[in-house]
Design a protein around this motif. Sequence first.
Motif, PDB file in Angstrom:
ATOM      1  N   GLY A   1      78.268  20.148  75.699  1.00 15.56           N
ATOM      2  CA  GLY A   1      79.648  20.592  75.563  1.00 15.56           C
ATOM      3  C   GLY A   1      79.781  22.078  75.339  1.00 15.56           C
ATOM      4  O   GLY A   1      80.834  22.661  75.589  1.00 15.56           O
ATOM      5  N   VAL A   2      78.729  22.724  74.846  1.00 15.56           N
ATOM      6  CA  VAL A   2      78.731  24.161  74.607  1.00 15.56           C
ATOM      7  C   VAL A   2      77.821  24.850  75.607  1.00 15.56           C
ATOM      8  O   VAL A   2      78.223  25.795  76.293  1.00 15.56           O
ATOM      9  N   TRP A   3      76.601  24.379  75.710  1.00 22.28           N
ATOM     10  CA  TRP A   3      75.639  24.938  76.645  1.00 22.28           C
ATOM     11  C   TRP A   3      75.393  23.955  77.783  1.00 22.28           C
ATOM     12  O   TRP A   3      75.616  22.746  77.645  1.00 22.28           O
ATOM     13  N   ALA A   4      74.912  24.478  78.874  1.00 15.83           N
ATOM     14  CA  ALA A   4      74.603  23.639  80.028  1.00 15.83           C
ATOM     15  C   ALA A   4      73.392  22.765  79.722  1.00 15.83           C
ATOM     16  O   ALA A   4      72.534  23.137  78.920  1.00 15.83           O
ATOM     17  N   PRO A   5      73.306  21.590  80.343  1.00 18.42           N
ATOM     18  CA  PRO A   5      72.131  20.736  80.122  1.00 18.42           C
ATOM     19  C   PRO A   5      70.906  21.312  80.830  1.00 18.42           C
ATOM     20  O   PRO A   5      71.011  22.197  81.681  1.00 18.42           O
ATOM     21  N   THR A   6      69.752  20.802  80.480  1.00 16.57           N
ATOM     22  CA  THR A   6      68.508  21.145  81.172  1.00 16.57           C
ATOM     23  C   THR A   6      68.187  19.988  82.104  1.00 16.57           C
ATOM     24  O   THR A   6      67.937  18.863  81.647  1.00 16.57           O
ATOM     25  N   LEU A   7      68.193  20.245  83.379  1.00  8.50           N
ATOM     26  CA  LEU A   7      68.009  19.187  84.371  1.00  8.50           C
ATOM     27  C   LEU A   7      66.569  19.155  84.850  1.00  8.50           C
ATOM     28  O   LEU A   7      66.050  20.139  85.373  1.00  8.50           O
ATOM     29  N   GLN A   8      65.926  18.014  84.635  1.00 14.59           N
ATOM     30  CA  GLN A   8      64.581  17.729  85.139  1.00 14.59           C
ATOM     31  C   GLN A   8      64.635  16.333  85.749  1.00 14.59           C
ATOM     32  O   GLN A   8      64.205  15.361  85.138  1.00 14.59           O
ATOM     33  N   PRO A   9      65.236  16.231  86.968  1.00 12.92           N
ATOM     34  CA  PRO A   9      65.526  14.917  87.550  1.00 12.92           C
ATOM     35  C   PRO A   9      64.333  13.964  87.445  1.00 12.92           C
ATOM     36  O   PRO A   9      63.189  14.378  87.683  1.00 12.92           O
ATOM     37  N   PRO A  10      64.604  12.699  87.051  1.00 12.41           N
ATOM     38  CA  PRO A  10      65.940  12.102  86.829  1.00 12.41           C
ATOM     39  C   PRO A  10      66.501  12.353  85.430  1.00 12.41           C
ATOM     40  O   PRO A  10      67.557  11.812  85.097  1.00 12.41           O
ATOM     41  N   ALA A  11      65.789  13.113  84.582  1.00 14.99           N
ATOM     42  CA  ALA A  11      66.237  13.314  83.204  1.00 14.99           C
ATOM     43  C   ALA A  11      67.347  14.363  83.137  1.00 14.99           C
ATOM     44  O   ALA A  11      67.366  15.330  83.911  1.00 14.99           O
ATOM     45  N   ARG A  12      68.255  14.173  82.190  1.00 11.00           N
ATOM     46  CA  ARG A  12      69.306  15.144  81.894  1.00 11.00           C
ATOM     47  C   ARG A  12      69.200  15.423  80.392  1.00 11.00           C
ATOM     48  O   ARG A  12      69.702  14.667  79.560  1.00 11.00           O
ATOM     49  N   TYR A  13      68.505  16.514  80.054  1.00  8.66           N
ATOM     50  CA  TYR A  13      68.179  16.812  78.668  1.00  8.66           C
ATOM     51  C   TYR A  13      69.284  17.619  77.988  1.00  8.66           C
ATOM     52  O   TYR A  13      69.763  18.620  78.539  1.00  8.66           O
ATOM     53  N   VAL A  14      69.644  17.180  76.770  1.00 14.36           N
ATOM     54  CA  VAL A  14      70.549  17.946  75.913  1.00 14.36           C
ATOM     55  C   VAL A  14      69.894  18.049  74.531  1.00 14.36           C
ATOM     56  O   VAL A  14      68.780  17.580  74.308  1.00 14.36           O
ATOM     57  N   ASP A  15      70.587  18.668  73.618  1.00 12.94           N
ATOM     58  CA  ASP A  15      70.041  19.000  72.303  1.00 12.94           C
ATOM     59  C   ASP A  15      69.387  17.799  71.612  1.00 12.94           C
ATOM     60  O   ASP A  15      69.981  16.728  71.497  1.00 12.94           O
ATOM     61  N   GLY A  16      68.157  18.005  71.127  1.00 13.85           N
ATOM     62  CA  GLY A  16      67.439  16.937  70.446  1.00 13.85           C
ATOM     63  C   GLY A  16      68.036  16.549  69.121  1.00 13.85           C
ATOM     64  O   GLY A  16      67.762  15.447  68.608  1.00 13.85           O
TER      65      GLY A  16
END
Length: 623
Positions: free
Chosen positions: A470-485
């Motif tokens: 919602g603040v920063w863009a996600p980190t895309l490593q298809p098929p994963a969509r990584y956001v804050d841990g």
Amino acid sequence: MASPLTVDERRRWLYTLKQAPALRHTRASVLLRLLGRARLVEPAAGDGVCREGEEVDGIYLLRSGEWEVTAGGSVLLHLRSGMSLGVEALARGTWPVTVTARSASHALFIPRAELDAVAAAPRHGGAGAGSGPRAEVVTFRTQGLELPPAVLSTLVELVAKVMVHDFGDRVLLVRAGTKRTEGAVRGADGVYRRAVGPRAREAGGAPFVAPDEDFDCVLVDGLAVPEGLATREVRLVPPEGEADAGELSRAPVLSTVLLSPWRSQGSPTLRGRSLPDEDGWDEAAPPPGCRLRLDWERLVARRGDSRPLAALGLDAGTRDALSRWARAITGRRVGLALSGGGVWGFYHVHLLRRLAALDVPVDFLSSSSMGSLVGAYFCGTARDGREGLDGLRRLQHRAKVGHLSAAALSSVVTTQAMEWLVRGDLGDLALEELPTTFLPVTTDLSTGRCVVLEKGPLALAVRASGSAPGVWAPTLQPPARYVDGAFTSMVPVDVLLDAGADLVFSSNIFPMGHHHAARPLLPGAVGLFLSALNPVARAKDLLASGVLLLHRSGDLESARGDLRYDVGPRDHPLLGSMRFSHVDDVLDEAARDMDLEQKLLELKQAWESLRVRRNTGGGRRAA
């Protein structure tokens, strides 16, 4: 154990055992081993569990069913699923109540002998009383690694010296010889040595340690141990053989990945492992291992070299690597779990600096969000004998001059800006190349699971761990969509326990906020109604609730560590967390925080208890 524990049970029972007076200061890793040794009991309806006045034979952890508790013929209470029996009675030594099963039930039973072995200090890993040495017996071998036997013998020789020097352990080194030496010979380095002759080796039953001898650890180099003797195996493997070593996840094996400081062997892509769901456990997870990063082709010690450690002139990198290996072999590893929190994460910077000043080592570091950025700069420069403080100074400079703020602002479009910043300072390092095991966590929205990142580019791992949704863009490593841990594991203590940490310190530095509600503009019920409709007030409520949720989540996780620090409330913590240029103010505040200083001194004391854990009777005390 007949039936494995679920994750939720494991967490609950770990907390329960920590409440026992006799186990209150016992390391979490030791308590987890106790749970692993528990056996399943299944009393039927009407069966007696214990009787008033009898000696306490152990602890019961009720998984299902119902038990009736009586004293003097009067019913006191009923125990149901999720409750424990005997934790409080340990200190008394006798049962104050009589317990009877009211229905068919299932429970875990931990015998008193196992509990005494932890609380009263007998050594772990040896054979039973009267069947062999009480010391921990460790063997060494290689798997898939072209390492000359002479080099392996040199490594065993060096780690024995380090164990004596760093911990004051009584170490016996057993090797093959032309004839057996009757008594153990103590060298100038403090290591005791014994040779086993050919005839004894052929017989296969000659004991390594006489019944009247007293050692903490017996290191066996190049020999088969007698049958019936419990041992722990240290297995040296190449980086690509780490997965093969994980096949023996239930065996007492310490896989040691041998890394060369001159060859980069990192994975180009991120690789991680999802934390298990609450209703199961990851049976395929590799056993806890360690990394030995040194130039083994230039080792100066030789087989049988009894010179003191200081006389060898080891370089700082080799010395640091051997100390880490010795802590892994003897169960003395320290882990830190660091939360997220924006600029508040510089509390972690102060924490790491103080630990370096207090001579407390760091073997594991797990983190989320901003904690991962701090951990990367520390672990990325804590190599080859360096303490990691250079990286922390560099991160502080980046914050002061505005580079960190610029990267954070750019991350609204793409978090690659943060990755570029970290790579520019630390280079193309990979997680698996770091001697300090660094385990950042991230959240994969495609599965809804918390992922522990174990291999791959360090800079990319930091980016994935801190991609605030919602603040920063996600980190895309298809098929994963990584956001804050932080949204699935704010303070990842469980990661450290699974990795093999023996002493865990958790730090939750994301503060709660003081939420000041605005007064209604109009009096009476109409004013309250309009105030409740105020969209600005609702937005503030949402932010305050999010901050509270993250902080409370961190509190629950950090409670599973051996020692914990929880920062106090602050005004506008979410807004203040983005003011990276105020880094010096946060560091000054951390330096003045006496609660934090007290916790760090307690960690120092716990480490010293773990480091020198020998008593006059030859036993071991828990940290």
